[in-house]
Design a protein around this motif. Structure first.
Motif, short mmCIF file in Angstrom:
data_model
loop_
_atom_site.label_atom_id
_atom_site.label_comp_id
_atom_site.label_asym_id
_atom_site.label_seq_id
_atom_site.Cartn_x
_atom_site.Cartn_y
_atom_site.Cartn_z
N UNK A 105 -12.17 69.34 -10.20
CA UNK A 105 -11.60 70.12 -11.31
C UNK A 105 -10.45 70.98 -10.83
N UNK A 106 -9.47 71.14 -11.70
CA UNK A 106 -8.42 72.14 -11.50
C UNK A 106 -8.53 73.14 -12.65
N UNK A 107 -7.72 74.19 -12.59
CA UNK A 107 -7.78 75.23 -13.62
C UNK A 107 -6.40 75.45 -14.21
N UNK A 108 -6.31 75.41 -15.52
CA UNK A 108 -5.07 75.64 -16.26
C UNK A 108 -4.06 74.51 -16.05
N UNK A 109 -4.57 73.30 -16.06
CA UNK A 109 -3.76 72.11 -15.77
C UNK A 109 -3.52 71.33 -17.06
N UNK A 143 -10.14 78.10 -22.72
CA UNK A 143 -10.38 79.27 -21.90
C UNK A 143 -11.46 78.92 -20.88
N UNK A 144 -11.36 79.49 -19.68
CA UNK A 144 -12.19 79.07 -18.55
C UNK A 144 -13.69 79.08 -18.83
N UNK A 145 -14.24 80.26 -19.13
CA UNK A 145 -15.69 80.39 -19.25
C UNK A 145 -16.28 79.49 -20.32
N UNK A 146 -15.79 79.55 -21.55
CA UNK A 146 -16.38 78.68 -22.58
C UNK A 146 -16.22 77.20 -22.27
N UNK A 199 -10.15 72.60 -17.10
CA UNK A 199 -10.83 73.36 -18.14
C UNK A 199 -9.94 73.69 -19.33
N UNK A 200 -8.62 73.70 -19.12
CA UNK A 200 -7.67 73.93 -20.20
C UNK A 200 -6.27 73.77 -19.64
N UNK A 201 -5.27 73.83 -20.49
CA UNK A 201 -3.90 73.69 -20.05
C UNK A 201 -3.18 75.02 -19.95
N UNK A 202 -1.88 74.97 -20.09
CA UNK A 202 -1.03 76.16 -20.04
C UNK A 202 0.12 75.96 -21.01
N UNK A 203 0.54 77.05 -21.67
CA UNK A 203 1.64 76.94 -22.62
C UNK A 203 2.92 76.42 -21.98
N UNK A 204 3.20 76.85 -20.74
CA UNK A 204 4.32 76.31 -19.97
C UNK A 204 5.64 76.36 -20.73
N UNK A 224 -3.21 80.34 -22.08
CA UNK A 224 -4.03 79.41 -22.85
C UNK A 224 -4.51 80.09 -24.15
N UNK A 225 -5.75 79.80 -24.57
CA UNK A 225 -6.45 80.42 -25.71
C UNK A 225 -5.89 79.97 -27.07
#
Length: 441
Positions: free
Chosen positions: A27-31, A68-71, A278-283, A291-292
């Motif tokens: 897993x990566x985070x915010x990808x 979002x990470x936790x959820x 776990x989620x992306x990024x607006x970038x 995110x969110x």
């Protein structure tokens, strides 16, 4: 002897299965989904993930259950929607699962099925939600260095053992773009700035539309630490995009070490490798970082499954609609030789990869969100995403409803919510969301 155990809402059949493959979840985070060169992005190079996708199956329409990470992570490890778990934010007081949900987590279920379960790296939401006794042996602390090396050490320890293993390796990057945006030092090495000519162009949907949801604008204005981009120039945003892609390349290099070790240690033929985020990024799309929000850039993620180093799918970039939060759980159980009842909302992707006729794709997936924190205004939202159309609704504010034709407007630049020509698909999505909200799971 087969032991039947009732765990929550599903029945798992445990028995000796000599054909159980090893399972490695990376897993990566915010990808975000487009941050792979195999996805056609020319602004970065991800050779290791590309190779994994080319010899496996890359799902280009994979959505999270909550950006979002936790959820999101809680959902992936239980196969349930975050609101059913009571996990709706990253706040400490809002991420404690019920005991019955903890006991149905992947670590517990696979351990009872005979797997040795190990977890390394970013627990983040997962550790806080599961607390103790989550079924995993912890092999590495939070941090991308030296996560790959510690994961490889674990793999080496399994070479002389016949027991199947489930290894989760969870990287932090490209989440370090959050520190970069706040002009803070990056934990695993800074990204030097470059001349503007070397930075990516701004995305086509960089500027906010006239129907940008008011609720999102208020949330963005209120949380300066999370969204420190209010005074960004276009040049600043281009440097942001450059840094983000370099962070993706960094983590791709680390992932390559693990994939190479799986090959060199002789595990590849009997190991399912799954990669997701776990989620992306607006970038910079819609002038958004982090995110969110329910924009495509935040809710779509990479999703790759590779087994036996062979692509048995007709398409390397499979367009099937996937919910990584709901589908990951039954897919892993399916590969482990376990069965779950149809009460789960998710679907095992294994039959799809094996080109079996019994796979019924999702007609649509639902993504939920909630803004929380000291400065948040309690904005909640839901998105219904189908093959062509996407319907979004937030709980307050001007332009709270959004409707997009993703086939003709993949960048969500033209809100069709008031289009008379689209009344039928709009009502269809509204009704699907109502039906979904009434489901017990």
């Amino acid at each position: 002897m087969i032991l039947l155990v009732w765990l929550g809402v599903f029945m798992v059949s445990f028995g000796q299965n000599k054909n159980q493959p090893n399972i490695v979840l990376i897993m990566t985070d915010q990808h975000q989904a487009e941050a792979l060169s195999i996805a056609g992005n020319l602004n970065l190079n991800t050779p290791n993930l590309d190779k994994l996708a080319k010899t496996g199956v890359h799902f280009k329409n994979a959505y999270v259950t909550f950006p979002l990470c936790t959820p999101s992570r809680s959902s992936m490890f239980t196969g349930k929607m975050p609101h059913n778990l009571g996990v709706n934010s990253n706040e400490k007081g809002d991420k404690e699962m019920l005991p019955k949900d903890k006991q149905t987590g992947l670590g517990h279920v696979l351990r009872q099925a005979g797997y040795d379960c190990a977890y390394g790296g970013k627990w983040h939401a997962h550790e806080a939600a599961m607390v103790e006794g989550n079924g995993f042996e912890k092999i590495a602390d939070f941090g991308d260095l030296p996560l790959a090396e510690k994961s490889i050490n674990y793999l080496k320890s399994r070479t002389a053992k016949t027991q199947p293993f489930f290894l989760v390796t969870s990287f932090d990057n490209p989440h370090n773009i959050c520190e970069w945006a706040r002009n803070q030092p990056l934990p695993y090495g800074n990204i030097p700035s470059v001349p503007l000519s070397e930075t990516p162009e701004l995305p086509v949907n960089f500027k906010k539309s006239e129907t940008f949801p008011e609720a999102l604008q208020i949330e963005q204005n209120a949380s300066v630490k999370i969204y420190p981009t209010q005074n960004y120039t276009e040049d600043d945003w281009r440097q942001y995009r450059y840094a983000y892609y370099r962070l993706v390349e960094k983590v791709d290099k680390e992932i390559g070490k693990i994939i190479n070790a799986i090959n060199s240690l002789g595990f590849r033929e009997n190991t399912v490798i799954i990669f997701t985020s776990d989620h992306g990024d607006g970038n910079a799309s819609h002038g958004w970082n982090q995110k969110t929000a329910l924009f495509q850039e935040s809710i779509k993620v990479p999703f790759i499954i590779n087994y036996k180093n062979t692509n048995t799918s007709e398409e390397k970039n499979n367009p099937t609609l996937i919910s990584n939060g709901l589908d990951l759980y039954p897919t892993i159980l399916d590969y482990a030789g376990l069965s779950i009842s149809n009460e789960f909302l998710g679907k095992s992707i294994k039959p799809l990869i094996e080109n079996k006729s019994n796979y019924q794709a999702h007609e649509y997936v639902v993504v939920e969100t909630k803004f929380e924190g000291k400065h948040a205004h309690g904005t909640q939202g839901r998105a219904v995403v189908g093959k062509r159309y996407k319907y979004v609704i937030y709980n307050w504010g001007k332009h709270r409803e959004q409707f997009f034709d993703l086939e003709n407007d993949p960048h969500e630049m033209n809100n069709l919510i008031n289009s008379k020509q689209h009344l039928k698909p709009i009502d269809y999505c509204r009704n699907k969301l109502i039906i979904w909200c009434k489901q017990p799971n």
